[in-house]
Design a protein around this motif. Structure first.
Motif, PDB file in Angstrom:
ATOM      1  N   PHE A 215      19.670  13.443  31.794  1.00 29.21           N
ATOM      2  CA  PHE A 215      19.546  14.894  31.950  1.00 29.21           C
ATOM      3  C   PHE A 215      18.844  15.261  33.254  1.00 29.21           C
ATOM      4  O   PHE A 215      17.790  14.721  33.582  1.00 29.21           O
ATOM      5  CB  PHE A 215      18.766  15.474  30.771  1.00 29.21           C
ATOM      6  CG  PHE A 215      18.751  16.977  30.730  1.00 29.21           C
ATOM      7  CD1 PHE A 215      19.769  17.677  30.111  1.00 29.21           C
ATOM      8  CD2 PHE A 215      17.715  17.694  31.310  1.00 29.21           C
ATOM      9  CE1 PHE A 215      19.762  19.051  30.063  1.00 29.21           C
ATOM     10  CE2 PHE A 215      17.690  19.068  31.273  1.00 29.21           C
ATOM     11  CZ  PHE A 215      18.723  19.755  30.647  1.00 29.21           C
ATOM     12  N   ASN A 216      19.451  16.172  34.009  1.00 25.15           N
ATOM     13  CA  ASN A 216      18.886  16.640  35.278  1.00 25.15           C
ATOM     14  C   ASN A 216      18.964  18.159  35.291  1.00 25.15           C
ATOM     15  O   ASN A 216      20.053  18.739  35.349  1.00 25.15           O
ATOM     16  CB  ASN A 216      19.673  16.056  36.454  1.00 25.15           C
ATOM     17  CG  ASN A 216      19.076  16.457  37.798  1.00 25.15           C
ATOM     18  OD1 ASN A 216      18.144  17.257  37.868  1.00 25.15           O
ATOM     19  ND2 ASN A 216      19.617  15.893  38.874  1.00 25.15           N
ATOM     20  N   SER A 217      17.825  18.808  35.238  1.00 28.78           N
ATOM     21  CA  SER A 217      17.788  20.271  35.158  1.00 28.78           C
ATOM     22  C   SER A 217      18.386  20.937  36.392  1.00 28.78           C
ATOM     23  O   SER A 217      18.819  22.097  36.339  1.00 28.78           O
ATOM     24  CB  SER A 217      16.348  20.750  34.954  1.00 28.78           C
ATOM     25  OG  SER A 217      15.519  20.341  36.038  1.00 28.78           O
ATOM     26  N   GLU A 218      18.431  20.229  37.531  1.00 28.11           N
ATOM     27  CA  GLU A 218      18.992  20.813  38.751  1.00 28.11           C
ATOM     28  C   GLU A 218      20.494  21.092  38.611  1.00 28.11           C
ATOM     29  O   GLU A 218      21.043  21.905  39.359  1.00 28.11           O
ATOM     30  CB  GLU A 218      18.750  19.873  39.942  1.00 28.11           C
ATOM     31  CG  GLU A 218      17.270  19.727  40.307  1.00 28.11           C
ATOM     32  CD  GLU A 218      17.072  18.811  41.506  1.00 28.11           C
ATOM     33  OE1 GLU A 218      18.088  18.308  42.042  1.00 28.11           O
ATOM     34  OE2 GLU A 218      15.915  18.595  41.889  1.00 28.11           O
ATOM     35  N   ASN A 219      21.138  20.415  37.668  1.00 27.26           N
ATOM     36  CA  ASN A 219      22.563  20.658  37.450  1.00 27.26           C
ATOM     37  C   ASN A 219      22.845  22.049  36.892  1.00 27.26           C
ATOM     38  O   ASN A 219      23.998  22.488  36.880  1.00 27.26           O
ATOM     39  CB  ASN A 219      23.135  19.610  36.480  1.00 27.26           C
ATOM     40  CG  ASN A 219      23.173  18.222  37.086  1.00 27.26           C
ATOM     41  OD1 ASN A 219      23.135  18.075  38.298  1.00 27.26           O
ATOM     42  ND2 ASN A 219      23.258  17.208  36.230  1.00 27.26           N
ATOM     43  N   PHE A 220      21.807  22.737  36.431  1.00 30.81           N
ATOM     44  CA  PHE A 220      21.976  24.068  35.861  1.00 30.81           C
ATOM     45  C   PHE A 220      21.789  25.171  36.902  1.00 30.81           C
ATOM     46  O   PHE A 220      21.732  26.354  36.560  1.00 30.81           O
ATOM     47  CB  PHE A 220      21.002  24.273  34.697  1.00 30.81           C
ATOM     48  CG  PHE A 220      21.375  23.494  33.466  1.00 30.81           C
ATOM     49  CD1 PHE A 220      22.063  24.096  32.429  1.00 30.81           C
ATOM     50  CD2 PHE A 220      21.055  22.152  33.356  1.00 30.81           C
ATOM     51  CE1 PHE A 220      22.421  23.378  31.300  1.00 30.81           C
ATOM     52  CE2 PHE A 220      21.398  21.421  32.229  1.00 30.81           C
ATOM     53  CZ  PHE A 220      22.087  22.040  31.199  1.00 30.81           C
ATOM     54  N   THR A 221      21.685  24.794  38.182  1.00 29.70           N
ATOM     55  CA  THR A 221      21.509  25.765  39.265  1.00 29.70           C
ATOM     56  C   THR A 221      22.706  25.708  40.211  1.00 29.70           C
ATOM     57  O   THR A 221      23.047  24.618  40.689  1.00 29.70           O
ATOM     58  CB  THR A 221      20.223  25.469  40.050  1.00 29.70           C
ATOM     59  OG1 THR A 221      19.107  25.447  39.141  1.00 29.70           O
ATOM     60  CG2 THR A 221      19.984  26.533  41.112  1.00 29.70           C
ATOM     61  N   PRO A 222      23.370  26.839  40.493  1.00 30.12           N
ATOM     62  CA  PRO A 222      23.152  28.171  39.905  1.00 30.12           C
ATOM     63  C   PRO A 222      23.660  28.221  38.465  1.00 30.12           C
ATOM     64  O   PRO A 222      24.687  27.601  38.158  1.00 30.12           O
ATOM     65  CB  PRO A 222      23.957  29.088  40.812  1.00 30.12           C
ATOM     66  CG  PRO A 222      25.054  28.217  41.334  1.00 30.12           C
ATOM     67  CD  PRO A 222      24.464  26.850  41.491  1.00 30.12           C
ATOM     68  N   PHE A 223      22.980  28.982  37.634  1.00 27.50           N
ATOM     69  CA  PHE A 223      23.292  28.954  36.213  1.00 27.50           C
ATOM     70  C   PHE A 223      24.572  29.725  35.895  1.00 27.50           C
ATOM     71  O   PHE A 223      25.395  29.270  35.102  1.00 27.50           O
ATOM     72  CB  PHE A 223      22.126  29.543  35.416  1.00 27.50           C
ATOM     73  CG  PHE A 223      22.306  29.454  33.925  1.00 27.50           C
ATOM     74  CD1 PHE A 223      22.269  28.227  33.282  1.00 27.50           C
ATOM     75  CD2 PHE A 223      22.532  30.594  33.165  1.00 27.50           C
ATOM     76  CE1 PHE A 223      22.439  28.122  31.908  1.00 27.50           C
ATOM     77  CE2 PHE A 223      22.704  30.512  31.792  1.00 27.50           C
ATOM     78  CZ  PHE A 223      22.659  29.269  31.166  1.00 27.50           C
TER      79      PHE A 223
END
Length: 480
Positions: A215-223
């Motif tokens: 899991f990499n939270s940066e993949n949700f940018t831009p949301f």
């Protein structure tokens, strides 16, 4: 016009006797029925819809799943009430016949036929992708592209030749395999489906666990790169993945204790489906940048291979997808045949569709005819058009069910109900509004194809069905 408005009395929805050869066998349990709903829903979308909808909505596709799920949840409560009142084959068609009239019921049935037939085709197309991925990963053998893709493509308002292939052969083969199993009997089909659903949930649990490890939270940018318009468009297309809720109610005539088990199965299936959809979407988006989803075939298997660097998890997931998507096609084909069965028994279609095999107690000829048509759809039409057409059929059927609940509450408040929608009439009204909102987000070509289909259906109704229906002959009492 009077013919189109006549209604079938609730008391006439009881099944006929076996003497006329149109009686089905009650053999499906609550667990099997719940697995019918889960089996017809999970797999329809989550195994391959992310590749289509992440480019449309970005990581905010999770909200698209949630919006579609809320709309489906509101409608599920309406389905639960209607199914507990009218526990027979036919689903939304039978409910509309009792509330809105014969003409509306026939058009709803046309939407159901489109919904089931087209969704079975769409699912079969996705199945062929995972089958090819499984064969390629395990043997290194790549199947000819001409045998894996449809020859037709959709652009603007039209369909035309120019696709990547000649025929999607694996998709057509899957449909005929399901046809063979369905003609063996409903109990055998329900057992096989329950086993496949358990395998499916196990495989998806494996995917969630492995994908979350990367899991990499940066993949949700831009949301939400395309704003709420993208989220809304994706929600409208994703709604077809909830077709399984309707499939549960088509089994009303083959379920043990239907007034109790139908509502419970619908609600249990919905809870299981939404939970897995959101968890899989979260894990997939966290494990892979959103730009990689577009055009990605057998996407979940590819994600696992990228995360682990090994082909083994990918092979397991592809094998699980091949098995589980088989179950989706099986249940959706089942639902289609039962709608046609109910229409035929009402005189709205030729008798061949309600003729039951005396040995298996299943509508064998009906099943074979449907399978041939669906196999052709899967073999020659592109998946993106199939998904949106399914959503249109599903949303129309769901809208009618919610309207039917309101009508029957006021018209027959004392009729026996095994379940009642809470917060009436607020929830049915919200269900109707949410379905209409999602319909408004579908593509223009879907409206064109739906309009053509509606004209064909109306022509069949006025030239054949209205003149041959059981109410016209007086076989089922007076119009209500």
């Amino acid at each position: 016009m009077e013919r189109a408005l006549r209604k079938k009395p609730l008391g006439n929805f009881a099944t006929k006797s076996s003497a006329d050869g149109t009686e089905l066998k009650r053999s499906i349990t609550l667990f099997q029925l719940t697995m019918f709903g889960v089996g017809a829903t999970i797999g329809t979308g989550i195994f391959f819809v992310l590749a289509e909808q992440v480019p449309t909505a970005g990581p905010a596709v999770m909200f698209s799943f949630l919006i579609a799920g809320i709309a489906a949840g509101l409608t599920a409560l309406c389905y639960a009430e209607m199914a507990s009142m009218i526990p027979v084959s036919g689903s939304s068609y039978s409910y509309a016949y009792a509330t809105l009239g014969e003409g509306v019921a026939f058009l709803v049935a046309a939407c159901l036929i489109m919904e089931y037939g087209v969704s079975a085709g769409a699912v079969a197309v996705g199945w062929s992708e995972y089958l090819h991925n499984l064969i390629l990963t395990t043997t290194g053998l790549e199947l000819p592209r001409a045998l894996l893709h449809a020859p037709l493509v959709a652009e603007g308002y039209s369909l035309h030749f120019g696709g990547d292939g000649w025929i999607n052969l694996p998709a057509a083969i899957l449909v005929f395999m399901c046809c063979f199993l369905l003609t063996r009997g409903s109990r055998e089909s329900a057992r096989a489906n329950a086993i496949m659903v358990i395998i499916k949930l196990g495989v998806l649990t494996l995917f969630i666990a492995i994908a979350l490890s990367a899991f990499n939270s940066e993949n949700f940018t831009p949301f939400a790169p395309h704003g709420f318009a993208g989220v809304s468009a994706a929600a409208g297309s994703i709604f077809f993945t909830f077709v399984g809720l309707d499939a549960v109610s088509t089994a009303g005539e083959e379920v043990k204790d239907p007034r109790r088990n139908l509502p419970r199965a619908i609600i249990l299936a919905l809870i299981i489906v939404i939970s897995f959809y959101l968890l899989v979407a979260l894990a997939a988006l966290g494990a892979q940048p959103q730009g990689m989803f577009e055009g990605q075939e057998a996407g979940l298997a590819v994600i696992l291979q990228n995360v682990t660097g090994s082909a083994i998890p990918s092979v397991i997931l592809s094998a699980g997808a091949v098995i589980s998507v088989f179950s989706v096609t099986l249940v959706v084909l089942y639902g289609q045949t039962r709608v046609l069965f109910a229409m035929s028994r009402d005189g709205m279609l030729p008798p061949i569709f309600s003729r039951v095999n005396p040995h298996t107690l299943t509508p064998t000829a009906n099943t074979i005819i449907v399978s041939c048509i669906v196999a052709s759809i899967a073999a020659f039409l592109p998946a993106d058009v199939l998904w949106d057409l399914t959503s249109m059929g599903t949303l129309t059927a769901f809208t009618v069910v919610s309207i039917g609940v309101i009508i029957l509450r006021y018209r027959q408040p004392d009729a026996p109900r095994g379940f009642k929608v809470p917060f009436f009439p607020l929830l049915p009204i919200l269900s109707i509004l949410s379905c209409l909102y999602l319909i408004s987000s579908l593509s223009l070509i879907v409206y064109k194809l739906t309009a053509i289909w509606a004209v064909i259906a109306a022509t069949i109704y006025f030239l054949y069905s209205s003149r041959n229906s059981a109410l016209e002959r007086g076989d089922q009492g007076e119009a209500a």
